[in-house]
Scaffold this motif. Structure first.
Motif, PDB file in Angstrom:
ATOM      1  N   GLY A  62       0.838  -1.191   0.000  1.00 18.51           N
ATOM      2  CA  GLY A  62       0.000   0.000   0.000  1.00 18.51           C
ATOM      3  C   GLY A  62       0.870   1.236   0.000  1.00 18.51           C
ATOM      4  N   TYR A  63       0.285   2.340   0.415  1.00 14.09           N
ATOM      5  CA  TYR A  63       0.993   3.617   0.457  1.00 14.09           C
ATOM      6  C   TYR A  63       1.162   4.066   1.897  1.00 14.09           C
ATOM      7  N   ARG A  64       2.208   4.850   2.106  1.00 17.79           N
ATOM      8  CA  ARG A  64       2.448   5.451   3.414  1.00 17.79           C
ATOM      9  C   ARG A  64       3.111   6.802   3.188  1.00 17.79           C
ATOM     10  N   ILE A  65       2.956   7.648   4.169  1.00 23.64           N
ATOM     11  CA  ILE A  65       3.585   8.961   4.104  1.00 23.64           C
ATOM     12  C   ILE A  65       5.099   8.758   4.220  1.00 23.64           C
ATOM     13  N   ALA A  66       5.875   9.502   3.449  1.00 24.20           N
ATOM     14  CA  ALA A  66       7.318   9.278   3.371  1.00 24.20           C
ATOM     15  C   ALA A  66       8.083   9.793   4.596  1.00 24.20           C
ATOM     16  N   ARG A  67       7.587  10.875   5.187  1.00 24.49           N
ATOM     17  CA  ARG A  67       8.259  11.445   6.360  1.00 24.49           C
ATOM     18  C   ARG A  67       7.272  12.313   7.134  1.00 24.49           C
ATOM     19  N   LYS A  68       7.612  12.658   8.340  1.00 19.42           N
ATOM     20  CA  LYS A  68       6.705  13.394   9.231  1.00 19.42           C
ATOM     21  C   LYS A  68       6.653  14.901   8.964  1.00 19.42           C
ATOM     22  N   ASP A  69       7.684  15.465   8.340  1.00 14.46           N
ATOM     23  CA  ASP A  69       7.774  16.919   8.221  1.00 14.46           C
ATOM     24  C   ASP A  69       7.294  17.472   6.873  1.00 14.46           C
ATOM     25  N   ILE A  70       6.343  16.824   6.248  1.00 11.21           N
ATOM     26  CA  ILE A  70       5.812  17.281   4.963  1.00 11.21           C
ATOM     27  C   ILE A  70       4.859  18.450   5.209  1.00 11.21           C
ATOM     28  N   THR A  71       5.042  19.513   4.442  1.00  9.14           N
ATOM     29  CA  THR A  71       4.188  20.690   4.576  1.00  9.14           C
ATOM     30  C   THR A  71       3.064  20.675   3.536  1.00  9.14           C
ATOM     31  N   CYS A  72       2.045  21.451   3.818  1.00 15.96           N
ATOM     32  CA  CYS A  72       0.953  21.610   2.843  1.00 15.96           C
ATOM     33  C   CYS A  72       1.501  22.181   1.540  1.00 15.96           C
ATOM     34  N   SER A  73       2.472  23.065   1.647  1.00 12.69           N
ATOM     35  CA  SER A  73       3.074  23.665   0.458  1.00 12.69           C
ATOM     36  C   SER A  73       3.697  22.611  -0.447  1.00 12.69           C
ATOM     37  N   GLU A  74       4.372  21.631   0.139  1.00 11.98           N
ATOM     38  CA  GLU A  74       4.983  20.567  -0.660  1.00 11.98           C
ATOM     39  C   GLU A  74       3.923  19.752  -1.401  1.00 11.98           C
ATOM     40  N   VAL A  75       2.838  19.447  -0.706  1.00 12.56           N
ATOM     41  CA  VAL A  75       1.763  18.664  -1.323  1.00 12.56           C
ATOM     42  C   VAL A  75       1.130  19.457  -2.463  1.00 12.56           C
ATOM     43  N   LEU A  76       0.856  20.722  -2.221  1.00  8.02           N
ATOM     44  CA  LEU A  76       0.255  21.559  -3.262  1.00  8.02           C
ATOM     45  C   LEU A  76       1.202  21.758  -4.447  1.00  8.02           C
ATOM     46  N   SER A  77       2.474  21.910  -4.168  1.00  4.78           N
ATOM     47  CA  SER A  77       3.446  22.054  -5.263  1.00  4.78           C
ATOM     48  C   SER A  77       3.514  20.788  -6.105  1.00  4.78           C
ATOM     49  N   ALA A  78       3.466  19.637  -5.448  1.00  2.00           N
ATOM     50  CA  ALA A  78       3.516  18.368  -6.182  1.00  2.00           C
ATOM     51  C   ALA A  78       2.266  18.173  -7.029  1.00  2.00           C
ATOM     52  N   SER A  79       1.114  18.543  -6.492  1.00  2.00           N
ATOM     53  CA  SER A  79      -0.136  18.280  -7.203  1.00  2.00           C
ATOM     54  C   SER A  79      -0.577  19.418  -8.107  1.00  2.00           C
ATOM     55  N   GLU A  80      -0.313  20.645  -7.717  1.00  2.46           N
ATOM     56  CA  GLU A  80      -0.800  21.817  -8.453  1.00  2.46           C
ATOM     57  C   GLU A  80       0.270  22.501  -9.288  1.00  2.46           C
ATOM     58  N   GLY A  81       1.521  22.319  -8.902  1.00  3.10           N
ATOM     59  CA  GLY A  81       2.568  23.123  -9.522  1.00  3.10           C
ATOM     60  C   GLY A  81       2.779  24.373  -8.690  1.00  3.10           C
ATOM     61  N   GLU A  82       3.300  25.408  -9.301  1.00  3.39           N
ATOM     62  CA  GLU A  82       3.636  26.641  -8.593  1.00  3.39           C
ATOM     63  C   GLU A  82       2.388  27.480  -8.313  1.00  3.39           C
ATOM     64  N   PHE A  83       2.347  28.121  -7.133  1.00  5.81           N
ATOM     65  CA  PHE A  83       1.259  29.053  -6.838  1.00  5.81           C
ATOM     66  C   PHE A  83       1.402  30.279  -7.724  1.00  5.81           C
ATOM     67  N   THR A  84       0.332  30.693  -8.328  1.00  2.63           N
ATOM     68  CA  THR A  84       0.372  31.920  -9.124  1.00  2.63           C
ATOM     69  C   THR A  84      -0.867  32.750  -8.848  1.00  2.63           C
ATOM     70  N   PRO A  85      -0.698  34.054  -8.665  1.00  2.00           N
ATOM     71  CA  PRO A  85      -1.858  34.899  -8.453  1.00  2.00           C
ATOM     72  C   PRO A  85      -2.636  35.078  -9.762  1.00  2.00           C
ATOM     73  N   THR A  86      -3.903  35.375  -9.632  1.00  2.00           N
ATOM     74  CA  THR A  86      -4.715  35.628 -10.814  1.00  2.00           C
ATOM     75  C   THR A  86      -4.582  37.106 -11.149  1.00  2.00           C
TER      76      THR A  86
END
Length: 135
Positions: A62-86
C-alpha cells in the motif's frame, strides 16, 4: 488562486495517510475519503515522484507517508505546480496596478502559511478528535 480538486484531494489523501499506521491500501483510502480508487492512483503519481509518499507491493502493501515533516506547500506544489496569483484581465500597468500588488501580497501570504503547516499537525487534530481517516 483557486485550489483545484486535485490539490484538495491530494491534501486529504496525505492527511489520511498521516493517520495510518503502516501501509494503507488505495481501497482503504478511498473508503475513508470518498475519493475514487482510480483517481487516487493518479494522485499518487506526483506525490510519489516528489518523495512525499512511498509504496509497497504485495498483500501487506500500500501507500504510506514518506516522512513526518511534509508541509501543505509541498503537497500543493507536487499536485498543483507553482502558486500563481490571478492577474487582472488584459492589464497593461502591472507595476502601478493596485490589484496586482494585492494579488502579489496574497500569494506571498498563502505560500508562507502553507510552508508552515505540517500534514502531521493536521492529522494529529483529526486523531485527537477521533476522526482519523474520516476526512
Amino acid at each position: 488562486m483557486k485550489l483545484s480538486t486535485k490539490g484538495r484531494y491530494s491534501l486529504e489523501t496525505m492527511v489520511y495517510l498521516a493517520t495510518c499506521r503502516g501501509n494503507c491500501s488505495i481501497r482503504a483510502i478511498s473508503d475513508a475519503t470518498g475519493i475514487s480508487s482510480g483517481y487516487l492512483e493518479q494522485l499518487m503519481i506526483p506525490l510519489k515522484k516528489f518523495g512525499l509518499v512511498e509504496s509497497e507491493r504485495g498483500v501487506q502493501g500500500g501507500y504510506r507517508i514518506a516522512r513526518k515533516d511534509i508541509t501543505c506547500s509541498e503537497v500543493l506544489s507536487a499536485s498543483e505546480g507553482e502558486f500563481t496569483p490571478t492577474p487582472c484581465q488584459d492589464c497593461k500597468q502591472s507595476d502601478a496596478c493596485k490589484a496586482h500588488q494585492i494579488w502579489s501580497m496574497l500569494q506571498d501570504s498563502v505560500v508562507d502559511y502553507t510552508q508552515q503547516v505540517l500534514i502531521s499537525t493536521l492529522a494529529a487534530h483529526l486523531v485527537e478528535a477521533e476522526a482519523g481517516g474520516g476526512i
